[in-house]
Design a protein around this motif. Sequence first.
Motif, PDB file in Angstrom:
ATOM      1  N   MET A  51       0.845  -1.167   0.000  1.00 30.86           N
ATOM      2  CA  MET A  51       0.000   0.000   0.000  1.00 30.86           C
ATOM      3  C   MET A  51       0.898   1.239   0.000  1.00 30.86           C
ATOM      4  SD  MET A  51      -3.151  -0.966   0.131  1.00 30.86           S
ATOM      5  CE  MET A  51      -4.468  -0.307   1.078  1.00 30.86           C
ATOM      6  N   PRO A  52       0.450   2.279  -0.618  1.00 24.44           N
ATOM      7  CA  PRO A  52       1.274   3.489  -0.622  1.00 24.44           C
ATOM      8  C   PRO A  52       1.294   4.144   0.755  1.00 24.44           C
ATOM      9  CG  PRO A  52      -0.835   3.898  -1.673  1.00 24.44           C
ATOM     10  CD  PRO A  52      -0.771   2.423  -1.373  1.00 24.44           C
ATOM     11  N   LEU A  53       2.404   4.795   1.039  1.00 22.53           N
ATOM     12  CA  LEU A  53       2.509   5.557   2.276  1.00 22.53           C
ATOM     13  C   LEU A  53       1.840   6.908   2.078  1.00 22.53           C
ATOM     14  CD1 LEU A  53       6.216   4.784   3.195  1.00 22.53           C
ATOM     15  CD2 LEU A  53       4.163   3.773   4.189  1.00 22.53           C
ATOM     16  N   HIS A  54       1.209   7.409   3.114  1.00 26.12           N
ATOM     17  CA  HIS A  54       0.574   8.725   3.075  1.00 26.12           C
ATOM     18  C   HIS A  54       1.494   9.703   3.803  1.00 26.12           C
ATOM     19  CE1 HIS A  54      -3.366   7.468   1.461  1.00 26.12           C
ATOM     20  NE2 HIS A  54      -2.982   6.308   1.971  1.00 26.12           N
ATOM     21  N   VAL A  55       2.403  10.316   3.044  1.00 22.02           N
ATOM     22  CA  VAL A  55       3.404  11.218   3.612  1.00 22.02           C
ATOM     23  C   VAL A  55       2.724  12.524   4.008  1.00 22.02           C
ATOM     24  CG1 VAL A  55       5.573  12.434   3.181  1.00 22.02           C
ATOM     25  CG2 VAL A  55       5.210  10.158   2.204  1.00 22.02           C
ATOM     26  N   PRO A  56       2.872  12.933   5.280  1.00 17.92           N
ATOM     27  CA  PRO A  56       2.234  14.177   5.711  1.00 17.92           C
ATOM     28  C   PRO A  56       2.906  15.384   5.051  1.00 17.92           C
ATOM     29  CG  PRO A  56       3.618  13.310   7.458  1.00 17.92           C
ATOM     30  CD  PRO A  56       3.621  12.292   6.352  1.00 17.92           C
ATOM     31  N   GLN A  57       2.167  16.468   4.961  1.00 20.73           N
ATOM     32  CA  GLN A  57       2.717  17.684   4.371  1.00 20.73           C
ATOM     33  C   GLN A  57       3.461  18.465   5.447  1.00 20.73           C
ATOM     34  OE1 GLN A  57      -0.095  19.903   2.155  1.00 20.73           O
ATOM     35  NE2 GLN A  57       1.373  21.445   1.529  1.00 20.73           N
ATOM     36  N   ALA A  58       4.686  18.832   5.128  1.00 20.18           N
ATOM     37  CA  ALA A  58       5.481  19.612   6.070  1.00 20.18           C
ATOM     38  C   ALA A  58       4.986  21.051   6.095  1.00 20.18           C
ATOM     39  CB  ALA A  58       6.952  19.577   5.649  1.00 20.18           C
ATOM     40  N   PRO A  59       5.171  21.735   7.205  1.00 16.96           N
ATOM     41  CA  PRO A  59       4.832  23.158   7.233  1.00 16.96           C
ATOM     42  C   PRO A  59       5.647  23.909   6.176  1.00 16.96           C
ATOM     43  CG  PRO A  59       5.322  22.344   9.440  1.00 16.96           C
ATOM     44  CD  PRO A  59       5.693  21.256   8.480  1.00 16.96           C
ATOM     45  N   ALA A  60       5.006  24.809   5.460  1.00 16.75           N
ATOM     46  CA  ALA A  60       5.682  25.560   4.389  1.00 16.75           C
ATOM     47  C   ALA A  60       6.940  26.273   4.893  1.00 16.75           C
ATOM     48  CB  ALA A  60       4.710  26.540   3.736  1.00 16.75           C
ATOM     49  N   PRO A  61       6.935  26.894   6.088  1.00 12.21           N
ATOM     50  CA  PRO A  61       8.169  27.542   6.549  1.00 12.21           C
ATOM     51  C   PRO A  61       9.322  26.567   6.793  1.00 12.21           C
ATOM     52  CG  PRO A  61       6.272  28.394   7.757  1.00 12.21           C
ATOM     53  CD  PRO A  61       5.802  27.208   6.965  1.00 12.21           C
ATOM     54  N   ALA A  62       9.009  25.333   7.201  1.00  6.78           N
ATOM     55  CA  ALA A  62      10.065  24.332   7.397  1.00  6.78           C
ATOM     56  C   ALA A  62      10.703  23.989   6.054  1.00  6.78           C
ATOM     57  CB  ALA A  62       9.495  23.082   8.062  1.00  6.78           C
ATOM     58  N   LEU A  63       9.872  23.768   5.028  1.00  8.29           N
ATOM     59  CA  LEU A  63      10.401  23.483   3.699  1.00  8.29           C
ATOM     60  C   LEU A  63      11.200  24.663   3.170  1.00  8.29           C
ATOM     61  CD1 LEU A  63      10.681  21.777   1.153  1.00  8.29           C
ATOM     62  CD2 LEU A  63       8.422  22.604   0.443  1.00  8.29           C
ATOM     63  N   ARG A  64      10.685  25.874   3.348  1.00 10.34           N
ATOM     64  CA  ARG A  64      11.410  27.068   2.871  1.00 10.34           C
ATOM     65  C   ARG A  64      12.781  27.186   3.523  1.00 10.34           C
ATOM     66  NH1 ARG A  64       6.414  29.637   2.893  1.00 10.34           N
ATOM     67  NH2 ARG A  64       6.796  30.548   4.949  1.00 10.34           N
ATOM     68  N   SER A  65      12.862  26.876   4.817  1.00 10.97           N
ATOM     69  CA  SER A  65      14.156  26.983   5.501  1.00 10.97           C
ATOM     70  C   SER A  65      15.170  25.997   4.922  1.00 10.97           C
ATOM     71  CB  SER A  65      13.998  26.781   7.008  1.00 10.97           C
ATOM     72  OG  SER A  65      13.742  25.438   7.339  1.00 10.97           O
ATOM     73  N   VAL A  66      14.704  24.806   4.561  1.00  9.53           N
ATOM     74  CA  VAL A  66      15.595  23.810   3.956  1.00  9.53           C
ATOM     75  C   VAL A  66      15.991  24.237   2.543  1.00  9.53           C
ATOM     76  CG1 VAL A  66      15.678  21.432   3.093  1.00  9.53           C
ATOM     77  CG2 VAL A  66      14.836  21.897   5.396  1.00  9.53           C
ATOM     78  N   LEU A  67      15.034  24.720   1.760  1.00  9.57           N
ATOM     79  CA  LEU A  67      15.340  25.187   0.405  1.00  9.57           C
ATOM     80  C   LEU A  67      16.341  26.348   0.432  1.00  9.57           C
ATOM     81  CD1 LEU A  67      11.791  24.996  -1.205  1.00  9.57           C
ATOM     82  CD2 LEU A  67      13.779  23.566  -1.763  1.00  9.57           C
ATOM     83  N   THR A  68      16.178  27.252   1.390  1.00 11.74           N
ATOM     84  CA  THR A  68      17.109  28.375   1.524  1.00 11.74           C
ATOM     85  C   THR A  68      18.508  27.874   1.844  1.00 11.74           C
ATOM     86  OG1 THR A  68      15.330  29.842   2.235  1.00 11.74           O
ATOM     87  CG2 THR A  68      17.577  30.509   2.803  1.00 11.74           C
ATOM     88  N   ALA A  69      18.605  26.895   2.742  1.00 11.39           N
ATOM     89  CA  ALA A  69      19.918  26.334   3.086  1.00 11.39           C
ATOM     90  C   ALA A  69      20.544  25.632   1.888  1.00 11.39           C
ATOM     91  CB  ALA A  69      19.785  25.371   4.264  1.00 11.39           C
ATOM     92  N   LEU A  70      19.723  24.912   1.110  1.00  7.78           N
ATOM     93  CA  LEU A  70      20.260  24.231  -0.078  1.00  7.78           C
ATOM     94  C   LEU A  70      20.735  25.217  -1.133  1.00  7.78           C
ATOM     95  CD1 LEU A  70      17.730  21.295  -0.466  1.00  7.78           C
ATOM     96  CD2 LEU A  70      20.180  21.096   0.016  1.00  7.78           C
ATOM     97  N   ASP A  71      20.111  26.387  -1.193  1.00 12.35           N
ATOM     98  CA  ASP A  71      20.514  27.411  -2.155  1.00 12.35           C
ATOM     99  C   ASP A  71      21.692  28.247  -1.673  1.00 12.35           C
ATOM    100  OD1 ASP A  71      18.651  26.688  -4.024  1.00 12.35           O
ATOM    101  OD2 ASP A  71      17.156  28.175  -3.395  1.00 12.35           O
ATOM    102  N   SER A  72      22.101  28.039  -0.428  1.00 10.29           N
ATOM    103  CA  SER A  72      23.201  28.813   0.146  1.00 10.29           C
ATOM    104  C   SER A  72      24.516  28.065  -0.036  1.00 10.29           C
ATOM    105  CB  SER A  72      22.949  29.047   1.637  1.00 10.29           C
ATOM    106  OG  SER A  72      24.124  29.491   2.272  1.00 10.29           O
ATOM    107  N   PRO A  73      25.405  28.587  -0.889  1.00 10.13           N
ATOM    108  CA  PRO A  73      26.705  27.911  -1.058  1.00 10.13           C
ATOM    109  C   PRO A  73      27.457  27.778   0.261  1.00 10.13           C
ATOM    110  CG  PRO A  73      26.418  29.637  -2.703  1.00 10.13           C
ATOM    111  CD  PRO A  73      25.287  29.767  -1.731  1.00 10.13           C
ATOM    112  N   THR A  74      27.319  28.758   1.133  1.00 10.99           N
ATOM    113  CA  THR A  74      28.012  28.707   2.419  1.00 10.99           C
ATOM    114  C   THR A  74      27.479  27.571   3.272  1.00 10.99           C
ATOM    115  OG1 THR A  74      28.312  31.086   2.323  1.00 10.99           O
ATOM    116  CG2 THR A  74      28.624  30.046   4.465  1.00 10.99           C
ATOM    117  N   ALA A  75      26.155  27.444   3.388  1.00 13.65           N
ATOM    118  CA  ALA A  75      25.565  26.389   4.218  1.00 13.65           C
ATOM    119  C   ALA A  75      25.934  25.012   3.682  1.00 13.65           C
ATOM    120  CB  ALA A  75      24.055  26.546   4.287  1.00 13.65           C
ATOM    121  N   VAL A  76      25.871  24.838   2.378  1.00 11.40           N
ATOM    122  CA  VAL A  76      26.189  23.536   1.775  1.00 11.40           C
ATOM    123  C   VAL A  76      27.674  23.234   1.915  1.00 11.40           C
ATOM    124  CG1 VAL A  76      26.263  22.248  -0.393  1.00 11.40           C
ATOM    125  CG2 VAL A  76      24.224  23.550   0.215  1.00 11.40           C
TER     126      VAL A  76
END
Length: 195
Positions: free
Chosen positions: A1-26
């Motif tokens: 059966m497929p897993l029902h992955v919950p939706q993360a809070p938008a600010p949590a996802l944004r914080s991760v995307l910002t870190a991934l876009d930051s050459p310094t953080a990476v």
Amino acid sequence: MPLHVPQAPAPALRSVLTALDSPTAVREARTPALSTLTGPFEPELPLPVHVLDDITAPDGPPSTRLTGWRFLIRDGDRTVAAAEAMLTADGWAFSHFSEGPYVSSAELALSQAESLPSAYQPRLLSIPELYMVTLWLHGDLMADGAEGGLGAGDLLVPLAPAPPGIAAHRAHQATDLLPVLTHRLTRAPLLGSPA
């Protein structure tokens, strides 16, 4: 059966995307894969991270509390790391990148869970007292991923490396595994000491 992955809070996802876009953080991340690969990196499979507090407490079932959201980070068709966002007084903030055995173990456990006969909502459950992390397969598909305790039909899948004597990647009923974990943390009285 497929897993029902919950939706993360938008600010949590944004914080991760910002870190991934930051050459310094990476670049400063202590994760060789992120430092040496050029990306683009994609965060996938947001999993709420809960902590199981004081499993030996005598006053009822152990409680869980949300500590963050973990995203698997993919480079093309392979998972290379994880990124975690944590809740602070000011809202969701990027916490850290990680790689290592728990990242690949979580990916394997999620893949195995998709072949189970019932559908579940995946979460991660950390048990600090045993230095253990499990994939928590929650039976209530409509539950808010950030809330709720262990249900009677929930499964726990210990991730590798698991503590000695506990099989990694084997699904256990939460009601069966919790007494085993509690027993491991309960110390026997020393010889000659009052019982």
